[in-house]
Design an enzyme around this catalytic site. Structure first.
Site, PDB file in Angstrom:
ATOM      1  N   ASP A   1       1.180   2.799   3.772  1.00 42.57           N
ATOM      2  CA  ASP A   1       2.222   1.949   4.212  1.00 42.57           C
ATOM      3  C   ASP A   1       3.173   1.714   2.676  1.00 42.57           C
ATOM      4  O   ASP A   1       2.590   1.539   1.624  1.00 42.57           O
ATOM      5  CB  ASP A   1       1.219   0.541   4.437  1.00 42.57           C
ATOM      6  CG  ASP A   1       2.233  -0.671   4.773  1.00 42.57           C
ATOM      7  OD1 ASP A   1       3.829   0.061   5.356  1.00 42.57           O
ATOM      8  OD2 ASP A   1       1.724  -1.454   4.877  1.00 42.57           O
TER       9      ASP A   1
ATOM     10  N   HIS B   1      -2.840  -6.511   2.334  1.00 46.34           N
ATOM     11  CA  HIS B   1      -3.510  -6.126   3.590  1.00 46.34           C
ATOM     12  C   HIS B   1      -4.857  -7.026   3.689  1.00 46.34           C
ATOM     13  O   HIS B   1      -5.415  -6.596   2.641  1.00 46.34           O
ATOM     14  CB  HIS B   1      -3.796  -4.796   3.863  1.00 46.34           C
ATOM     15  CG  HIS B   1      -2.449  -3.955   4.099  1.00 46.34           C
ATOM     16  ND1 HIS B   1      -2.371  -2.642   3.922  1.00 46.34           N
ATOM     17  CD2 HIS B   1      -1.252  -4.473   4.589  1.00 46.34           C
ATOM     18  CE1 HIS B   1      -1.119  -2.341   4.155  1.00 46.34           C
ATOM     19  NE2 HIS B   1      -0.642  -3.175   4.476  1.00 46.34           N
TER      20      HIS B   1
ATOM     21  N   SER C   1      -3.294  -3.276  -0.930  1.00 48.19           N
ATOM     22  CA  SER C   1      -4.364  -3.077   0.209  1.00 48.19           C
ATOM     23  C   SER C   1      -5.711  -3.132  -0.690  1.00 48.19           C
ATOM     24  O   SER C   1      -5.898  -3.915  -1.324  1.00 48.19           O
ATOM     25  CB  SER C   1      -3.954  -2.102   1.210  1.00 48.19           C
ATOM     26  OG  SER C   1      -4.973  -2.048   2.076  1.00 48.19           O
TER      27      SER C   1
END
Length: 347
Positions: A290, A197, A170
């Site tokens: 995540d 992400h 991310s």
């Protein structure tokens, strides 16, 4: 790290007076933020940083004179400050420079607002505010510490030989991914499935950029396709990517998992359920947790997982969750060699 108790000071760098006013309006609408300065050029920004002392910078890429990419390089060299790049997602050339700005030290890229009447304005404005607020808390440094010298890790005998490499990242991900994949050969024998992400409008450009800086082929994953060895299959924007029992990829718009779509946890869990644990997961820098639950499921199925160590991660959120779930923690520079050893042992 203690959370900020006063609004983060934002410096806006944008040559368009209209967009500069719009960004000022967006920032002023969030109690977590305050506009410390709004300038029209990189030269003005660089000169003002010592006196303004911003907590975070909103950086346009296409600027007259010194562009945003070069400005990012200079700021990170002389006055390290969290930088959020504001980019036109549909502009391929600008997006390429934005990705290079991430390699130069910027923390994230968000879509440039069009105007108050635009249908996506509310969503775009909310993302800009969130990124500026969160990135203002990230500690950036002029030069990262030397990665510690560690003994080469050994894959535990109980783990299954991987049939696929599952990678997630991310915030800070693009430069970390570029470094990781550059350490792997062009003819890497496993397919690679990647969740990064990033805003949906950036994903095709991100895949194009990544393909220009790593030796492997890079493309957006397509539903129903078989993943190919030596190819990085990137989850499309706002879509989950998983692998099925038949070995084909599934791209879906199922509900977000933990607020994320694509979800690293969904991807990594699929390696456990569809491949009976015959997968290797890598979780790199990123906010949130995540991927952590996916790592736990994969390890329980006999798979293996690596998390980027805190000494190299720009944001130690996702890797920390993966490490707590049982992933081996390694500095970024050691992950590629570790993956090669696992694959060679498999062969």
């Amino acid at each position: 790290m203690p959370r900020r108790t006063t609004p983060a000071r934002v410096m806006i760098v944008e040559d368009s007076a209209v967009v500069r006013r719009l960004l000022t309006h967006i920032v002023a609408g969030d109690p977590r933020l305050t506009v410390a300065a709004a300038v029209a050029s990189a030269e003005e920004a660089i000169a003002a940083i010592p006196s303004v002392r911003p907590d975070v910078i909103s950086m346009d890429i296409r600027l007259p004179g010194i562009d945003g990419l070069e400005a990012t390089r200079r700021i990170m060299a002389d006055h390290p400050t969290p930088i959020v790049v504001i980019s036109a997602s549909i502009d391929r050339g600008e997006l390429g420079n934005s990705m290079d700005a991430l390699r130069a030290g910027a923390l994230s890229v968000v879509e440039k607002p069009v105007g108050l009447a635009d249908a996506a304005y509310v969503q775009v404005a909310a993302e800009i505010r969130t990124q500026l607020a969160i990135m203002s808390e990230v500690a950036v440094v002029r030069r990262r510490m030397r990665e510690p010298a560690l003994s080469p890790p050994v894959m535990p005998p109980r783990t299954r030989a991987p049939r696929v490499l599952l990678v997630a990242a991310s915030t800070g991900g693009p430069p970390a991914l570029a470094r990781l994949f550059a350490a792997l050969p062009a003819d890497f024998p496993l397919p690679i499935l990647l969740v990064q992400h990033m805003g949906a409008g950036f994903m095709q450009g991100f895949a194009n950029w990544l393909g220009s800086v790593v030796p492997q082929q890079v493309e957006l994953a397509r539903h129903g396709d078989l993943p190919r060895p030596g190819t990085i299959h990137v989850a499309p924007g706002d879509s989950h990517l998983t692998i099925g029992r038949a070995g084909t990829m599934t791209v879906s718009t199922d509900p977000p998992v933990g607020g994320q779509r694509p979800s690293a946890t969904r991807l990594i869990e699929s390696g456990a359920t569809a491949l009976d644990g015959a997968a290797l997961a890598i979780v790199l820098t990123g906010m949130g947790d995540d991927g952590g639950a996916g790592v736990q499921t994969l390890l329980a199925a006999g798979g293996s997982a690596v998390a980027e160590d805190a000494t190299t991660a720009v944001v130690y959120g996702m890797p920390a969750a993966a490490q707590r779930a049982g992933a081996l923690s390694l500095p970024l520079g050691m992950i590629g060699p570790h993956v090669r050893r696992i694959v060679e042992r498999r062969a």
